[in-house]
Design a protein around this motif. Sequence first.
Motif, mmCIF file in Angstrom:
data_model
loop_
_atom_site.group_PDB
_atom_site.id
_atom_site.type_symbol
_atom_site.label_atom_id
_atom_site.label_comp_id
_atom_site.label_asym_id
_atom_site.label_seq_id
_atom_site.Cartn_x
_atom_site.Cartn_y
_atom_site.Cartn_z
ATOM 1 N N TRP A 1 0.825 -1.216 0.000
ATOM 2 C CA TRP A 1 0.000 0.000 0.000
ATOM 3 C C TRP A 1 0.861 1.270 0.000
ATOM 4 O O TRP A 1 0.382 2.347 -0.338
ATOM 5 C CB TRP A 1 -0.929 0.003 1.206
ATOM 6 N N ASN A 2 2.140 1.141 0.352
ATOM 7 C CA ASN A 2 3.047 2.296 0.342
ATOM 8 C C ASN A 2 3.817 2.440 -0.965
ATOM 9 O O ASN A 2 4.313 3.519 -1.280
ATOM 10 C CB ASN A 2 4.078 2.168 1.481
ATOM 11 N N VAL A 3 3.948 1.333 -1.706
ATOM 12 C CA VAL A 3 4.854 1.310 -2.858
ATOM 13 C C VAL A 3 4.205 1.964 -4.069
ATOM 14 O O VAL A 3 3.076 1.644 -4.432
ATOM 15 C CB VAL A 3 5.251 -0.142 -3.199
ATOM 16 N N SER A 4 4.954 2.882 -4.706
ATOM 17 C CA SER A 4 4.423 3.588 -5.876
ATOM 18 C C SER A 4 5.146 3.232 -7.172
ATOM 19 O O SER A 4 4.659 3.553 -8.253
ATOM 20 C CB SER A 4 4.507 5.107 -5.664
ATOM 21 N N ALA A 5 6.301 2.582 -7.096
ATOM 22 C CA ALA A 5 7.040 2.223 -8.309
ATOM 23 C C ALA A 5 6.213 1.248 -9.144
ATOM 24 O O ALA A 5 5.654 0.284 -8.609
ATOM 25 C CB ALA A 5 8.381 1.607 -7.949
ATOM 26 N N PRO A 6 6.144 1.445 -10.454
ATOM 27 C CA PRO A 6 5.209 0.661 -11.273
ATOM 28 C C PRO A 6 5.696 -0.714 -11.697
ATOM 29 O O PRO A 6 4.904 -1.538 -12.148
ATOM 30 C CB PRO A 6 5.026 1.547 -12.504
ATOM 31 N N LEU A 7 7.007 -0.978 -11.574
ATOM 32 C CA LEU A 7 7.567 -2.222 -12.096
ATOM 33 C C LEU A 7 8.195 -3.063 -10.990
ATOM 34 O O LEU A 7 8.583 -2.535 -9.934
ATOM 35 C CB LEU A 7 8.612 -1.922 -13.169
ATOM 36 N N VAL A 8 8.311 -4.361 -11.269
ATOM 37 C CA VAL A 8 8.868 -5.292 -10.288
ATOM 38 C C VAL A 8 9.894 -6.196 -10.958
ATOM 39 O O VAL A 8 9.635 -6.771 -12.018
ATOM 40 C CB VAL A 8 7.755 -6.166 -9.668
ATOM 41 N N ALA A 9 11.061 -6.318 -10.332
ATOM 42 C CA ALA A 9 12.050 -7.322 -10.725
ATOM 43 C C ALA A 9 12.039 -8.407 -9.652
ATOM 44 O O ALA A 9 12.204 -8.116 -8.467
ATOM 45 C CB ALA A 9 13.438 -6.700 -10.827
ATOM 46 N N MET A 10 11.790 -9.652 -10.044
ATOM 47 C CA MET A 10 11.754 -10.763 -9.103
ATOM 48 C C MET A 10 13.130 -11.430 -9.078
ATOM 49 O O MET A 10 13.628 -11.886 -10.109
ATOM 50 C CB MET A 10 10.690 -11.777 -9.508
ATOM 51 N N LEU A 11 13.735 -11.449 -7.895
ATOM 52 C CA LEU A 11 15.085 -12.005 -7.756
ATOM 53 C C LEU A 11 15.117 -13.011 -6.614
ATOM 54 O O LEU A 11 14.463 -12.819 -5.586
ATOM 55 C CB LEU A 11 16.095 -10.895 -7.450
ATOM 56 N N ASP A 12 15.910 -14.074 -6.796
ATOM 57 C CA ASP A 12 16.210 -14.932 -5.660
ATOM 58 C C ASP A 12 17.535 -14.481 -5.053
ATOM 59 O O ASP A 12 18.193 -13.555 -5.556
ATOM 60 C CB ASP A 12 16.233 -16.403 -6.057
ATOM 61 N N GLU A 13 17.928 -15.129 -3.965
ATOM 62 C CA GLU A 13 19.118 -14.676 -3.247
ATOM 63 C C GLU A 13 20.366 -14.793 -4.104
ATOM 64 O O GLU A 13 21.231 -13.901 -4.091
ATOM 65 C CB GLU A 13 19.284 -15.477 -1.957
ATOM 66 N N ALA A 14 20.477 -15.875 -4.883
ATOM 67 C CA ALA A 14 21.657 -16.063 -5.724
ATOM 68 C C ALA A 14 21.766 -14.967 -6.771
ATOM 69 O O ALA A 14 22.859 -14.421 -7.006
ATOM 70 C CB ALA A 14 21.611 -17.440 -6.390
ATOM 71 N N ALA A 15 20.650 -14.611 -7.390
ATOM 72 C CA ALA A 15 20.663 -13.549 -8.407
ATOM 73 C C ALA A 15 20.975 -12.198 -7.771
ATOM 74 O O ALA A 15 21.702 -11.377 -8.352
ATOM 75 C CB ALA A 15 19.320 -13.502 -9.128
ATOM 76 N N PHE A 16 20.464 -11.981 -6.571
ATOM 77 C CA PHE A 16 20.738 -10.730 -5.861
ATOM 78 C C PHE A 16 22.226 -10.620 -5.534
ATOM 79 O O PHE A 16 22.860 -9.585 -5.787
ATOM 80 C CB PHE A 16 19.895 -10.682 -4.589
#
Length: 280
Positions: A59-74
Motif C-alpha cells: 500500500w506504500n509502494v508507488s514504483a510501477p515495475l517489479v524485478a523478481m530475484l532470488d538470493e543467488a541472483a541478488f
Amino acid sequence: MIPILNIPVDAALLARWAGWLAPERQPFFLTADEAKALGLVAEPAPDFTPEQRDTFQLWNVSAPLVAMLDEAAFLALPAGRRRELVEAQLRHKRGAVAQVEMWRDVVDTDEAHFIWWPSILAGHETLIFSRLLAEERLPCRHAEVSKAVWDKAAPLLPRARELAGTFASGSGPNCFGTVMAAAGVAGAEHEWMQREPFEAWLSACTVAGGEPTTPGVVLVWRGDNGLVQHAALTLGGGYTLHKPSQGWDSPRQVLKLAEVQVLFAEMGELTYHTLKPRTQ
C-alpha cells in the motif's frame, strides 16, 4: 511452543512466518529508468498474496515495475548495484528492508540496510521474530486476566478468552472481525471484515455509550471523515482485546485500556458502544 509477545507460537506457524518474511524469490520495485540503469528485467507487478502485500507493505509502494530475484541472483549483482537496488527499495517504501545496526548479531555486512533472505533467518527464527514483532507490538497481557474477569465477560463475549493471545493463520483477519468474533459472530475471526458489515453489526448489536471499565463495550475510533478506523473490546478489570491490523504478524492481544487509548490516540475520535445482552 515458542513464546512471542507472551503468545505461544508453534513451529509450523513460525516456519510460515519465515517463508513470508524471507521468500526464496522477492519483489524489487523500480521505475523503468531505475531498472535500465541496474540492468534488471522489470515488469508490471504480478498478483501478490495477502501475506506478500503485508510483508512488503504494498500500500506504500508507488514504483510501477517489479524485478523478481532470488538470493543467488541478488548476490550475483556487483556490490554497488546491490546497494543501489536496496536504496531504491527504501525510496519506494518497500517493506522488509532492515537496518543493519539493529541486527549486527544476525548479519555481517558493511552496508547500512539489508534484505531478509532464507539464509539469514535459518537457525535464528525465534530471535528474529521475537525482536521484530516487539518493535511495533506490546506484549500480550492475556495471562494477567483473572478467571473472575473472564467469567464476568463471558455472557457478552463468549469467545474472547479463546481468541485472546493467539495469532491468525495468515494475513486478512482484522480488528473488526476480532471484535465481532469475540462477541459471538461465527467465523468472523477468519475474515478481513470490511467497514460496511461491521457498521451493520455495530448498529444492530450495540447501543451508544457505555463505561469502558465494564466488559462488553466496543471502542470505536473514527477519522475526520466519519469512517471507522479501528475497534477494540473491553473485557473488564481495565483490560481490552484488539487486533492491531490485518497483517500476519498482528496478534489478537489483550492490553490495558490505557495502553490501547495511547496507541490509537491519533487514529481519530473515540466513541463507546455497549453490547446488547445476547439472545440464545
